[in-house]
Motif scaffolding. Structure first.
Motif: not given
Ligand code: MTE
Length: 326
Positions: A113-117, A166-167, A250-251
């Motif tokens: 999901g919403e992560v850079s790693k 991330n945001s 999961r973000f």
């Protein structure tokens, strides 16, 4: 949630801890890391199931941070033999009985999901940078029983920070292993749960210092019935938020679905903050039975808002109608 009348655990059902441990040859997650380093090889974390000893920092009793309570600990035998882990069955004794041979190695956790790693991380990758610490928390089940458990783990916030959300990441969803061959409850034709078990937190709840990734209890690695090799512990929420045996984090931007809310939204909310002022539609939440209980000692105590962790978490819900967001 299936509710049964509370029963004290007959002593005949309780395996002495020594006998239990002898059945398992386990290498502890952090303990083995130091041993392996001495031997000059990579740590072999989670290579079997069991209760290897852990290296961890003892809880700071003066901390005033909610990490410690001086209430009596629930005995190890009750914590490990009176469980809710529907993947192994709906009876409180099913998990300890059926999880005995459940192997937790190899194990990996997928970060999505919403992560850079994002990526799939081995259990060793997940655990390696984190120093383990003890937390003595109350655990309040929605079924109105409770325990006091000395967990060993590390803050979820520290794990989350490594993946650089991330945001857009406003929520985080957790998923338990899906493997009906090894988890008989998932294969049961009578199960009403839409497997795998999923849970979720708002980001600020996930980042709160109380929220723990537990890898052990009573100084030893988690046994499978308690959610080995890693689970959440969110002490101000009903126990069903403390998801076991996690394989996915999961973000998300949107509030994720959660198992009990999907099954019966009238009875189980997303927030599930312990709240004596909001009864479950089928029973009161004003009191709880602190385990162990017996016919002569029902051990009935008052339930506190946020399970007694108001000071640490009430600010997260300022301005929210907790009757509506139960
Ligand atoms: N996690 C999964 N995957 N499956 C479950 O059935 N039960 C929840 C929670 N985590 C459950 C789970 C409930 S209802 C409670 S009260 C706690 O685990 C119980 O944790 P314990 O058995 O270690 O006391």
């Amino acid at each position: 949630m299936l509710i049964k009348a509370d029963q004290s655990i007959p002593s005949s059902e309780i395996t002495p801890q020594s006998a239990y441990l002898n059945r398992r040859r386990f290498i502890g997650a952090a303990g083995i890391a130091s041993a392996a380093m001495l031997a000059g090889c990579e740590p072999a974390v989670g290579s079997a199931t069991g209760a290897g000893k852990l290296d961890y920092r003892k809880v700071d009793k003066q901390g005033g941070d909610g990490f410690y309570t001086d209430e009596s600990l629930t005995p190890f035998e009750d914590v490990t033999r009176y469980n809710n882990f529907y993947e192994f069955g709906t009876d409180k004794s099913d998990p300890a009985r059926l999880a005995d041979s459940f192997a937790v190695a190899p194990w990996s956790v997928s970060i999505e999901g919403e992560v850079s790693k994002p990526g799939t991380y081995t259990l060793e990758d997940i655990l390696k940078p984190h120093a383990l610490e003890e937390r003595i928390y109350r655990l309040r089940c929605v079924e109105a029983w409770s325990m006091v458990v000395p967990w060993v783990g590390f803050p979820l916030a520290d794990l989350i920070a490594r993946f650089e959300p991330n945001s857009k990441a406003r929520f985080v969803q957790f998923t338990t292993l899906y493997d009906p061959k090894r988890l008989p409850g998932q294969a049961s034709p009578f199960s009403t749960i839409d497997w795998p078990y999923v849970e979720g937190l708002r980001m600020d709840e996930a980042m709160n210092p109380l929220t723990l990734v537990a890898v052990g209890l009573y100084g030893k690695e988690l046994l499978p019935q308690n959610g080995a090799p890693l689970r959440l512990v969110v002490p101000w929420k009903y126990g069903f938020k403390s998801i076991k045996s996690i394989v996915k984090i999961r973000f998300t931007e949107r509030q994720p679905g959660t198992t009990w809310e999907k099954l019966s939204p009238r009875e189980y909310g997303f927030y599930a903050n312990v709240n004596p002022a909001v009864d479950h539609p089928r029973w009161s939440q004003k009191h709880e039975r602190r385990l162990p209980t017996s016919l002569w000692n029902p051990s009935r105590i008052e339930t506190r808002p946020f399970n007694g962790y108001q000071e640490q978490v009430a600010h997260l819900y300022q301005g929210m109608d907790l009757q509506r967001y139960y």
